[in-house]
Structures are given as structure tokens and as C-alpha cells.
Design a protein around this motif. Structure first.
Motif, PDB file in Angstrom:
ATOM      1  N   LYS A   1       0.830  -1.205   0.000  1.00  0.00           N
ATOM      2  CA  LYS A   1       0.000   0.000   0.000  1.00  0.00           C
ATOM      3  C   LYS A   1       0.866   1.258   0.000  1.00  0.00           C
ATOM      4  O   LYS A   1       0.558   2.253  -0.678  1.00  0.00           O
ATOM      5  N   LYS A   2       1.937   1.218   0.760  1.00  0.00           N
ATOM      6  CA  LYS A   2       2.835   2.369   0.833  1.00  0.00           C
ATOM      7  C   LYS A   2       3.462   2.649  -0.531  1.00  0.00           C
ATOM      8  O   LYS A   2       3.513   3.791  -0.992  1.00  0.00           O
ATOM      9  N   VAL A   3       3.933   1.588  -1.188  1.00  0.00           N
ATOM     10  CA  VAL A   3       4.560   1.754  -2.503  1.00  0.00           C
ATOM     11  C   VAL A   3       3.541   2.210  -3.534  1.00  0.00           C
ATOM     12  O   VAL A   3       3.841   3.036  -4.410  1.00  0.00           O
ATOM     13  N   SER A   4       2.325   1.685  -3.447  1.00  0.00           N
ATOM     14  CA  SER A   4       1.277   2.049  -4.398  1.00  0.00           C
ATOM     15  C   SER A   4       0.978   3.547  -4.351  1.00  0.00           C
ATOM     16  O   SER A   4       0.727   4.182  -5.386  1.00  0.00           O
ATOM     17  N   LYS A   5       1.023   4.139  -3.172  1.00  0.00           N
ATOM     18  CA  LYS A   5       0.753   5.567  -3.026  1.00  0.00           C
ATOM     19  C   LYS A   5       1.828   6.426  -3.675  1.00  0.00           C
ATOM     20  O   LYS A   5       1.563   7.523  -4.156  1.00  0.00           O
ATOM     21  N   THR A   6       3.054   5.916  -3.701  1.00  0.00           N
ATOM     22  CA  THR A   6       4.154   6.698  -4.289  1.00  0.00           C
ATOM     23  C   THR A   6       4.132   6.654  -5.812  1.00  0.00           C
ATOM     24  O   THR A   6       4.701   7.542  -6.468  1.00  0.00           O
ATOM     25  N   GLY A   7       3.499   5.625  -6.373  1.00  0.00           N
ATOM     26  CA  GLY A   7       3.484   5.497  -7.820  1.00  0.00           C
ATOM     27  C   GLY A   7       4.774   4.965  -8.406  1.00  0.00           C
ATOM     28  O   GLY A   7       4.918   4.865  -9.631  1.00  0.00           O
ATOM     29  N   GLN A   8       5.712   4.589  -7.553  1.00  0.00           N
ATOM     30  CA  GLN A   8       7.000   4.069  -8.015  1.00  0.00           C
ATOM     31  C   GLN A   8       6.856   2.602  -8.427  1.00  0.00           C
ATOM     32  O   GLN A   8       6.095   1.858  -7.829  1.00  0.00           O
ATOM     33  N   PRO A   9       7.581   2.194  -9.480  1.00  0.00           N
ATOM     34  CA  PRO A   9       7.537   0.774  -9.872  1.00  0.00           C
ATOM     35  C   PRO A   9       8.096  -0.107  -8.766  1.00  0.00           C
ATOM     36  O   PRO A   9       9.060   0.261  -8.086  1.00  0.00           O
ATOM     37  N   SER A  10       7.482  -1.250  -8.560  1.00  0.00           N
ATOM     38  CA  SER A  10       7.916  -2.132  -7.482  1.00  0.00           C
ATOM     39  C   SER A  10       7.543  -3.569  -7.812  1.00  0.00           C
ATOM     40  O   SER A  10       6.580  -3.838  -8.530  1.00  0.00           O
TER      41      SER A  10
END
Length: 516
Positions: free
Chosen positions: A298-307
Motif C-alpha cells: 500500500k505504501k509503494v502504491s501511493k508513491t506510484g514508483q515501480p515495485s
């Protein structure tokens, strides 16, 4: 037949081989040409890449060096045979797959530690690709691996990896474990499934946030299918070399059986737990691996960064944690009890040391470890002598590489041969002898040996090494404190010869645990 002759003639004309073209104009020329082309084709199919490490000389198309190895499929035996002739670096073809063995501690260290940036890849192999889809922690590569391993290390440290706060979870499970053994009242029983339940529940408490009752039907089916799957992969390793054999009618190599077992584990254990965690997620109450992973997604999804943190990777990571975390430690516990049956004097010495330091009034703690050097030496010798990982997990180089003057192709399967190190008489003196004292100095303190590498070394060192060492110490000390393990038949001890599967495990045996 005339068409073949015409085709060969066209080939020779294309390459402007005038002499061979002329030969084909009469019968003698046809025969000579066929012999030439046949020999050329055989040479082409049998040739090895220039500069690879030495190995058997007679390599066949399709089969590789398998005839030279007399059909031997145990990689340890193959490596021992080759090492006698070719020393510390050698190679062999299983079918079209090139295996390169690193057979000494110094060579393995140079590859995996000093050149870890090159030697830390995983090769493509049929079974591991099928199980993991090259996702998760163990068999992934590149950025996906870096992200999964980094997250796993940080999360497991948060939950107590390598620290005493994890001890409470282990003690809780050991309490259930010894209670079940106590209920046997000295009667013989099979230790195998019980050890799997105990160790698997420790992983479960960290991953799912709960443990299973030992008679839970879903839990028992999960263990049955996990064991069946791992045994099948070990016995059916031929599919790593000849994957087309999975289409043989009758599921001879149990390919479909493994797929069914894998689907059951995912559909009935892993995915329902992930879905439940998703549904009830509360970022203020993150107390297991799955909820921590969801929080990070969820944290990564909010940043919009590829993961590469996603649900598919999470499923594979959970499989990795259970397979690696359960199979290795539970199998080592089984070997420990088996060696106690064969060496009752060593079990007695362990009990005496535990009584002198701890007594019978409290459970052993990890803080007791420095005061129990003989017990620790026994565990180290079990890890060395049993060597359940055998040759260790395979590696690959990230690019075609020169190493020790040899050519290592990018697609080669590189085996850091742990077995060669743990059985090397140059290091251990009497490597075939079970002798815990080799790990103790003249003052009775533990000697740290660099070559003692049952968990491998380098960037791909076993993620759960610290957990495994803590579990082994606490399980072994508590078991010896509470029970004396004796054979069912003193004149017919269970064999010390193991069974080659995904790990090297003891043949299932019965034991009596007499309460002290």
C-alpha cells in the motif's frame, strides 16, 4: 534418398566446397560425403564449449556425460567421482545442461563472496521454475530478488530474527511439542511428522500470525502434500534435464501430482490467509509477515514508483519461507535424534552438561548457549555430518565469465559443493567420523571454523540461518533435558544412510522417548 543427396550437394555448393561436390557425382563420392557429413554432425553435437572446466571426455548428444557417470543422479556422488580426477573445479553434462562444480572452500568463497556480484544469479531449472515462477526470495534474480530479500530481512528482524524476542514463539511451540511426546509415555512413535509440525508452526506464527493445532486436518494435509511434493522433486530430478518427459503417459515422474499439490497449498492455505489479511488489514496492528507485506504494498502504491512487491511475489515468498524454514530444521532434528540412538554416550554427555548448567526446573534459554559448549558442538557436528543441503542451491553467473582460467557460460548451472567442504579430510582430518569434539578447543570452548558452511555463504546465504540455529539449540536442549531417546530395538538400529530428496533426510524410523 535421392532428395537427401541433392540437399547435401546443394549445401556443399552453397559453401563452395568444390571437392565434395565432385565426389558426390559418383557412388564413391556419395559414400565418402555421407561419412564426412555424419562425422561432422556428431562432432558438432558432441563438442563442448572451449575452455570450460575439465570433466568426462566422452560426451554424447542428448545424454551428455550420463553414460560416463553410469546413470548416477546424486550430485554429491557425481562431484566426488569428478573431484578425484579434476580437483577443485570440474564440469559435467547432464543432457544438454552444463553443471560446474566448485569443490573447495577457498574456491567457493572466492566465487560467492569475493565475486558475489557475478555469481549470485540463479539458473533456470525445470522444477524450481515450476514451483516459484522465478518469483519470491530463493529463486528470483535481479531487482525482484533484491526487493524481496531486503523486505524479508527487514521484516523478520523486526519480528525477532537473530534476537531473543523470537525465543518466546519458539518456547511456546516447544511446550506443545514436548507435551505430545510426553503423551507417548515411552512408547515408540514416528518422530518425522511431529518435528515437521513443530517447526512449521514457528514459521506459521511469523507468517500468518497464528499456529495450527497438531490434529488440524488442513494443517496435516498441507504437511502431507508438502512432503510428497519435495520428495517427488528430489526423485524426479531427471525432469530438470529432460523436461519433455513430463508428457509421458501415466504421469510417470509425477509432474501433474506436483502441480495438484501446489495448487492445493496455494488455494487452501496461502491465498485464503492473504485474502483474510487484506479484508481485515489495520495498519496499526501489523504483527506478522503477511500484514507487513500488505502495508508495504500500500505504501509503494501511493508513491506510484515501480515495485516488485505484489501479491504474486508474496505467494512465492510464503512458499519459500515454509519450504526452507520447515524442511531444513525439522530434518536436522531428526538426524540429531538418530545420531543419539547410535551414540548414547554423546546423548548422556549432553544431558549431564544441561543438568549442570540449567537443571530440570526451567526451560533452556538462548542465553545458556555459551555455557553449553558441548551441546553446541554436537549440533555443529550434526549439521556437518548429516549435511542435509548436500550440494547447496545452484548458482549462475550474470554473464559469460573467466574464473580460475576457465570459461563459465552464462547458462551454466554452478554448484557450490558444500558436501566437498564438509567432508574434506584436509580440513577435518577424520571427516567420516562423528566427533563433536572437533569443534572444541583444549579449554572446552567452541572453535569457529570458516569452512563450516551448512547454510552456504555470500549474498545468497540462507535467509533463516539465525532462526534455524536458535530453533535447533532450543529444541535439542529441551528434548534432552526432558527425555532420554532410546531405540525400539537395540540390536537393530535405524540406518544412518539417508534418502536423497530436495534435502538429504533420514529414512523414517521409530523411537522411544522415556521421560527423565
Amino acid at each position: 534418398m535421392a532428395g537427401i543427396f541433392t540437399m547435401l550437394l546443394d549445401i556443399f555448393q552453397y559453401f563452395n566446397i568444390e571437392y565434395m561436390t565432385g565426389l558426390f557425382k559418383d557412388n564413391v563420392g556419395v559414400t565418402t560425403g555421407l561419412v564426412f557429413v555424419t562425422c561432422l554432425g556428431i562432432w558438432w553435437l558432441m563438442r563442448k564449449p572451449r575452455g570450460i572446466p575439465p570433466g568426462p571426455r566422452f560426451t554424447l548428444p542428448i545424454l551428455g556425460d550420463m553414460l560416463s557417470l553410469k546413470g548416477e543422479s546424486d550430485l554429491r556422488v557425481v562431484a566426488r567421482q569428478l573431484r578425484k580426477e579434476h580437483e577443485n573445479i570440474c564440469s559435467v553434462y547432464f543432457g544438454s545442461k552444463l553443471f560446474i562444480f566448485l569443490n573447495s572452500y577457498d574456491v567457493i568463497k572466492e566465487a560467492l563472496v569475493k565475486n558475489g556480484d557475478i555469481f549470485s544469479n540463479r539458473p533456470s531449472m525445470f522444477w524450481t521454475d515450476l514451483l516459484t515462477q522465478r518469483k519470491g526470495i530463493v529463486m528470483s534474480d535481479g531487482q525482484p530478488w533484491k526487493e524481496q530479500r531486503k523486505f524479508a530481512l527487514e521484516t523478520l528482524r523486526e519480528f525477532g530474527f537473530g534476537r531473543t524476542i523470537l525465543e518466546d514463539k519458539i518456547h511456546e511451540e516447544i511446550g506443545h511439542f514436548v507435551e505430545v511426546i510426553g503423551q507417548k509415555k515411552g512408547r515408540h512413535f514416528d518422530m518425522c511428522r511431529l518435528s515437521q509440525k513443530g517447526v512449521s508452526n514457528i514459521i506459521s506464527s511469523m507468517v500468518y500470525g497464528k499456529r495450527f493445532e497438531y490434529d488440524d486436518p488442513v494443517f496435516n494435509i498441507f504437511l502431507d502434500k508438502s512432503e510428497s511434493m519435495l520428495q517427488t522433486i528430489g526423485h524426479g530430478s531427471v525432469l530438470n534435464v529432460f523436461p519433455f518427459l513430463r508428457f509421458v503417459p501415466g504421469d510417470l515422474f509425477k509432474y501433474q501430482s506436483v502441480l495438484n499439490d501446489l495448487d492445493f497449498i496455494k488455494d487452501n492455505i496461502i491465498l485464503p490467509s492473504i485474502n483474510e489479511h487484506m479484508k481485515n488489514f489495520d495498519e496499526n496492528h501489523v504483527d506478522d509477515y503477511i500484514s507487513s507485506y500488505i502495508r508495504e504494498m500500500k505504501k509503494v502504491s501511493k508513491t506510484g514508483q515501480p515495485s516488485y512487491l505484489n501479491e504474486d511475489q508474496l505467494v512465492s515468498a510464503i512458499l519459500d519461507l515454509f519450504i526452507a524454514g520447515t524442511e531444513t530444521t525439522s530434518t536436522t532434528i531428526l538426524w540429531t535424534i538418530l545420531y543419539f540412538l547410535h551414540h548414547p554416550n554423546i546423548q548422556s554427555k549432553c544431558y549431564k552438561e544441561i543438568q549442570n548448567v540449567i537443571g530440570s526446573g526451567r526451560l533452556p534459554s538462548i542465553i545458556d548457549k555459551p555455557s553449553l559448549p558441548y551441546v553446541e558442538a554436537v549440533i555443529l557436528e550434526i549439521l556437518r555430518k548429516a549435511n542435509i543441503s548436500m550440494t547447496g542451491l545452484p548458482h549462475a553467473v550474470s554473464e559469460d565469465t573467466r574464473f580460475h582460467g576457465y570459461h563459465f557460460p552464462k547458462d551454466a548451472i554452478i554448484i557450490p559443493n558444500v558436501d566437498a567442504v564438509l567432508t574434506d579430510n584436509k580440513i577435518w582430518g577424520d571427516a567420516d567420523v562423528f566427533r563433536p569434539e572437533r569443534f572444541m578447543d583444549s579449554d572446552g570452548q567452541i572453535i569457529k571454523r570458516d569452512a563450516m558452511m551448512p547454510f552456504s555463504i555470500g549474498r545468497r546465504v540462507c535467509l533463516g540461518e539465525s532462526l534455524a540455529k536458535m530453533e535447533l539449540f532450543l529444541f535439542v536442549t529441551t528434548l534432552v533435558q526432558r527425555f532420554e531417546f532410546i531405540p525400539v530395538d537395540a540390536d537393530n538400529l535405524p540406518t544412518l544412510r539417508g534418502v536423497v530428496g530436495l534435502t538429504y533426510a533420514p529414512v523414517k524410523y521409530q523411537v522411544r522417548a522415556v521421560p527423565r
